[in-house]
Design a protein around this motif. Structure first.
Motif, PDB file in Angstrom:
ATOM      1  N   TRP A 290      30.645  38.223  24.177  1.00 53.60           N
ATOM      2  CA  TRP A 290      29.932  39.399  24.325  1.00 53.60           C
ATOM      3  C   TRP A 290      30.720  40.062  25.424  1.00 53.60           C
ATOM      4  O   TRP A 290      31.210  39.199  26.260  1.00 53.60           O
ATOM      5  CB  TRP A 290      28.549  39.093  24.644  1.00 53.60           C
ATOM      6  N   VAL A 291      31.030  41.215  25.546  1.00 55.19           N
ATOM      7  CA  VAL A 291      31.612  42.062  26.564  1.00 55.19           C
ATOM      8  C   VAL A 291      30.955  43.598  26.419  1.00 55.19           C
ATOM      9  O   VAL A 291      31.115  43.937  25.593  1.00 55.19           O
ATOM     10  CB  VAL A 291      33.316  42.148  26.690  1.00 55.19           C
ATOM     11  N   GLY A 292      30.658  43.862  27.735  1.00 57.75           N
ATOM     12  CA  GLY A 292      30.312  45.074  27.921  1.00 57.75           C
ATOM     13  C   GLY A 292      30.121  45.904  29.052  1.00 57.75           C
ATOM     14  O   GLY A 292      30.179  45.056  30.141  1.00 57.75           O
ATOM     15  N   LEU A 293      29.681  47.191  29.158  1.00 51.34           N
ATOM     16  CA  LEU A 293      29.239  48.024  30.613  1.00 51.34           C
ATOM     17  C   LEU A 293      27.878  47.678  30.757  1.00 51.34           C
ATOM     18  O   LEU A 293      27.211  48.251  29.582  1.00 51.34           O
ATOM     19  CB  LEU A 293      30.312  49.058  30.669  1.00 51.34           C
TER      20      LEU A 293
ATOM     21  N   VAL B  67      30.997  38.632  35.906  1.00 49.98           N
ATOM     22  CA  VAL B  67      30.442  39.827  35.919  1.00 49.98           C
ATOM     23  C   VAL B  67      31.156  40.769  37.065  1.00 49.98           C
ATOM     24  O   VAL B  67      31.234  40.127  38.131  1.00 49.98           O
ATOM     25  CB  VAL B  67      29.222  40.193  36.273  1.00 49.98           C
ATOM     26  N   VAL B  68      32.124  41.817  36.775  1.00 55.00           N
ATOM     27  CA  VAL B  68      32.805  42.363  37.543  1.00 55.00           C
ATOM     28  C   VAL B  68      32.309  43.712  38.021  1.00 55.00           C
ATOM     29  O   VAL B  68      32.192  44.653  36.980  1.00 55.00           O
ATOM     30  CB  VAL B  68      34.341  42.490  37.179  1.00 55.00           C
ATOM     31  N   PRO B  69      32.061  44.056  39.186  1.00 53.74           N
ATOM     32  CA  PRO B  69      31.718  45.295  39.473  1.00 53.74           C
ATOM     33  C   PRO B  69      32.795  46.477  39.423  1.00 53.74           C
ATOM     34  O   PRO B  69      34.106  46.029  39.551  1.00 53.74           O
ATOM     35  CB  PRO B  69      31.503  45.273  41.000  1.00 53.74           C
ATOM     36  N   GLY B  70      32.520  47.748  39.011  1.00 56.54           N
ATOM     37  CA  GLY B  70      33.776  48.674  38.913  1.00 56.54           C
ATOM     38  C   GLY B  70      33.124  50.012  39.847  1.00 56.54           C
ATOM     39  O   GLY B  70      32.067  50.298  40.089  1.00 56.54           O
TER      40      GLY B  70
ATOM     41  N   VAL C 222      29.667  51.693  40.190  1.00 52.65           N
ATOM     42  CA  VAL C 222      29.225  52.793  39.218  1.00 52.65           C
ATOM     43  C   VAL C 222      28.871  52.119  37.996  1.00 52.65           C
ATOM     44  O   VAL C 222      28.320  52.643  37.051  1.00 52.65           O
ATOM     45  CB  VAL C 222      29.824  54.012  39.160  1.00 52.65           C
ATOM     46  N   PHE C 223      29.363  50.804  37.916  1.00 55.22           N
ATOM     47  CA  PHE C 223      29.198  50.009  36.575  1.00 55.22           C
ATOM     48  C   PHE C 223      29.408  48.748  36.876  1.00 55.22           C
ATOM     49  O   PHE C 223      30.203  48.377  37.922  1.00 55.22           O
ATOM     50  CB  PHE C 223      29.976  50.582  35.264  1.00 55.22           C
ATOM     51  N   VAL C 224      29.058  47.753  36.035  1.00 53.83           N
ATOM     52  CA  VAL C 224      29.555  46.472  35.889  1.00 53.83           C
ATOM     53  C   VAL C 224      30.186  46.249  34.797  1.00 53.83           C
ATOM     54  O   VAL C 224      29.552  46.548  33.527  1.00 53.83           O
ATOM     55  CB  VAL C 224      28.546  45.321  36.455  1.00 53.83           C
ATOM     56  N   LEU C 225      31.236  45.311  34.447  1.00 57.12           N
ATOM     57  CA  LEU C 225      31.845  44.849  33.190  1.00 57.12           C
ATOM     58  C   LEU C 225      31.087  43.471  33.115  1.00 57.12           C
ATOM     59  O   LEU C 225      31.555  42.357  34.054  1.00 57.12           O
ATOM     60  CB  LEU C 225      33.481  44.745  33.451  1.00 57.12           C
ATOM     61  N   ASP C 226      30.443  43.075  32.031  1.00 60.53           N
ATOM     62  CA  ASP C 226      30.084  41.943  31.800  1.00 60.53           C
ATOM     63  C   ASP C 226      30.443  41.311  30.863  1.00 60.53           C
ATOM     64  O   ASP C 226      30.674  41.657  29.694  1.00 60.53           O
ATOM     65  CB  ASP C 226      28.339  42.154  31.547  1.00 60.53           C
TER      66      ASP C 226
ATOM     67  N   LEU D 229      40.400  40.611  35.257  1.00 56.14           N
ATOM     68  CA  LEU D 229      39.216  41.329  35.024  1.00 56.14           C
ATOM     69  C   LEU D 229      39.085  42.316  35.924  1.00 56.14           C
ATOM     70  O   LEU D 229      38.460  43.418  35.555  1.00 56.14           O
ATOM     71  CB  LEU D 229      38.083  40.206  34.504  1.00 56.14           C
ATOM     72  N   GLU D 230      39.308  42.198  37.179  1.00 58.32           N
ATOM     73  CA  GLU D 230      39.155  43.218  38.340  1.00 58.32           C
ATOM     74  C   GLU D 230      40.165  44.367  37.846  1.00 58.32           C
ATOM     75  O   GLU D 230      40.021  45.686  38.155  1.00 58.32           O
ATOM     76  CB  GLU D 230      39.329  42.595  39.516  1.00 58.32           C
ATOM     77  N   GLN D 231      41.336  43.914  37.450  1.00 62.65           N
ATOM     78  CA  GLN D 231      42.325  44.823  37.211  1.00 62.65           C
ATOM     79  C   GLN D 231      42.052  45.826  35.991  1.00 62.65           C
ATOM     80  O   GLN D 231      41.952  46.924  35.717  1.00 62.65           O
ATOM     81  CB  GLN D 231      43.723  44.352  36.726  1.00 62.65           C
ATOM     82  N   ILE D 232      41.214  45.145  34.909  1.00 60.49           N
ATOM     83  CA  ILE D 232      40.832  45.833  33.912  1.00 60.49           C
ATOM     84  C   ILE D 232      39.588  46.721  34.110  1.00 60.49           C
ATOM     85  O   ILE D 232      39.414  47.585  33.697  1.00 60.49           O
ATOM     86  CB  ILE D 232      40.467  44.905  32.755  1.00 60.49           C
ATOM     87  N   SER D 233      38.764  46.169  35.087  1.00 60.42           N
ATOM     88  CA  SER D 233      37.734  47.046  35.424  1.00 60.42           C
ATOM     89  C   SER D 233      38.226  48.318  36.192  1.00 60.42           C
ATOM     90  O   SER D 233      37.655  49.317  35.829  1.00 60.42           O
ATOM     91  CB  SER D 233      36.922  46.416  36.561  1.00 60.42           C
TER      92      SER D 233
END
Length: 165
Positions: free
Chosen positions: A57-60, A122-125, A132-136, A153-157
């Motif tokens: 699973w992947v989402g914001l 989980v990466v904060p954005g 303002v969001f997290v990448l889960d 994943l921080e780069q993708i965030s």
């Protein structure tokens, strides 16, 4: 003559994780289209991530005051609202730091959206220095994520932050 009788085997050599992420980031940049809604770009990026990284699973989750609300995702239906500071997503949002969990059953206060999730990152954005969001990102295997995943994943965030208002 012996050479004529030998069959060449198609042997795939696995690419290393860094190379895989570098290729993924190039693919992500190539599918971004300015003429579509931001949610379309986010959906395509997450879909590519799920497929290329073999994720469960992947989402914001998008910040809405003191909560995180489910945004665009790829996978099974998920938890819709997470309190700031609760669970892995809430912890990453509150601290502004990436959180890697090798075994979700051992994370204090873990919020189980799916029984299949075994590990998570989980990466904060950020926008203007604020979360303002997290990448889960979830895996069905334990210990699926490490510092290499964190870096990329921080780069993708950062790329995704272009599309989160």
């Amino acid at each position: 003559m012996i050479l004529q009788k030998m069959q060449l085997q198609n042997i795939e050599t696995p690419i290393d994780k860094k190379e895989r992420y570098n290729l993924l980031i190039k693919q992500i940049e190539s599918i971004i289209v300015d003429e579509i809604p931001d949610s379309g770009n986010i959906g395509n990026i997450l879909g590519l991530m799920k497929s290329e990284l073999d994720l469960f699973w992947v989402g914001l989750y998008i910040r809405n005051g003191s909560t995180l609300g489910l945004g665009v995702f790829q996978g099974l239906p998920a938890c819709t609202v997470i309190q700031w500071g609760r669970g892995v997503c809430g912890a990453a949002a509150a601290t502004g730091e990436t959180v890697i969990v090798d075994d979700v059953s051992e994370f204090p206060g873990y919020i189980a959206c799916h029984a299949e999730t075994a590990s998570e990152i989980v990466v904060p954005g950020f926008k203007n220095g604020q979360v303002v969001f997290v990448l889960d990102v979830d895996s069905a295997s334990t210990s699926a994520f490490d510092n290499t995943d964190k870096t990329y994943l921080e780069q993708i965030s950062q790329i995704l932050s272009r599309f989160v208002k």
